[in-house]
Scaffold this active site. Sequence first.
Site, PDB file in Angstrom:
ATOM      1  N   CYS A 165     -40.217  35.176  42.361  1.00  0.00           N
ATOM      2  CA  CYS A 165     -41.178  35.155  41.473  1.00  0.00           C
ATOM      3  C   CYS A 165     -42.785  35.675  41.674  1.00  0.00           C
ATOM      4  CB  CYS A 165     -41.388  33.931  40.791  1.00  0.00           C
ATOM      5  SG  CYS A 165     -39.770  33.251  40.172  1.00  0.00           S
ATOM      6  N   HIS A 292     -48.617  28.753  37.859  1.00  0.00           N
ATOM      7  CA  HIS A 292     -47.291  29.318  37.884  1.00  0.00           C
ATOM      8  C   HIS A 292     -46.425  28.513  36.805  1.00  0.00           C
ATOM      9  CE1 HIS A 292     -43.995  31.454  39.381  1.00  0.00           C
ATOM     10  NE2 HIS A 292     -43.286  30.184  39.951  1.00  0.00           N
ATOM     11  N   HIS A 326     -39.999  32.441  31.735  1.00  0.00           N
ATOM     12  CA  HIS A 326     -40.404  32.736  33.037  1.00  0.00           C
ATOM     13  C   HIS A 326     -39.618  34.080  33.318  1.00  0.00           C
ATOM     14  CE1 HIS A 326     -40.893  32.999  37.248  1.00  0.00           C
ATOM     15  NE2 HIS A 326     -40.395  31.686  37.682  1.00  0.00           N
TER      16      HIS A 326
END
Length: 395
Positions: A165, A292, A326
């Site tokens: 990520c 995040h 996400h």
Amino acid sequence: MNKTIDALQITASTLVNALGVGKGTTLEAMFNSSSGLRNVHYPGMNFNTFLGLVNSVNNVELEDPLTKFSCRNNRLAKLALDTNDFRNEVDMAIERYGKDRIGVFLGTSTSGIAETENAYIGRNEETGKLLNIDMLYTDNTSSIQRYVCRSLGLTGVGMVISTACSSSAKVFASAYRHIQAGFCDAAVVGGVDSMCLTTLYGFNALQLVSEGICRPWDKNRQGINIGEAAGFVLLEKSSGNNHIRLTGYGESNDAYHISSPHPKGAGGKMAMESALMAAGINATDINYVNLHGTATPSNDQSESIGLSTVFNSEILCSSTKGMTGHTLGAAGINEAIICILALENSIIPANINLDTVDENLPVQVLTKSVKKSLNHIMSNSFGFGGSNCSLIFSC
């Protein structure tokens, strides 16, 4: 505090995600606090969740000479390259520097792995022979970089970063170092990650997928909703014009666990502090932090603790994953462009889908969007393996 890097200007950018094609749909969602997540089915998925799909990618076809690169990931890339006048901006950069002096630095987590999944799903039941598949041009991690270079006509240096990520946040740092070292004069940075069964079942097996819509920072958060996205930015040395600039970056690694963040946010803290040092500014100079904020219990707890050790509890922050999902290897570029839009339009997006405040988190988030003039914004991207990257963008 003296800065340690010279700013790079954001000359152009383009974005496609579950909110729509082009930056305009994302900006609209930032003002309206709307979400692109839907409770839909994906072929082969046998559990219930919300997804951030880009349905228009199904109608995209690659250029005739590049059809061997055809896969969902590269079609998603083309959809973004064709948007927001990005190709024209790259063409003008080629006139300024030459095609061999523009680097390409991209992030992805699974590239075109869906093509391999389809080959196994369609294999001959008697012989086990797979459908025709050319992994070099589709499944291979380098596929996206090779396709984008050919599609844009660029022949400069480049690489693909695959650190989960944080992938398409770290491309900014790599591009900066290559420009400073003289390997290129400008760079296309970005990231692309598309839906596939590997990530759906992988994250579900780790019990990180939420059946309901994801609720970052909520007391009852249950995990992530997986989304797909593609985004690109054209970076150049600053000309002193009124462009948004990359003014700082920080990278770190937790060295703690393969899939869980450091419980005290130690790695995230190091990345945030390194970014501030690079930009030559103090924590109090940051007007907003794009978190995040995955909506997993461990990530939000860790990031909140790390955040509290760098900033005071009044820092304005939010996660936008309730809007886009996400987007994994594309999360860094997706949220970097959200930060650029925030600076350009003086808007702080809300942390949507939050119903119940988690009082155990030392830093709380904005639940309503705020219209506010902004000078410096930080974007956090923290990946599996404790790979962390914080970026700072400034007016």
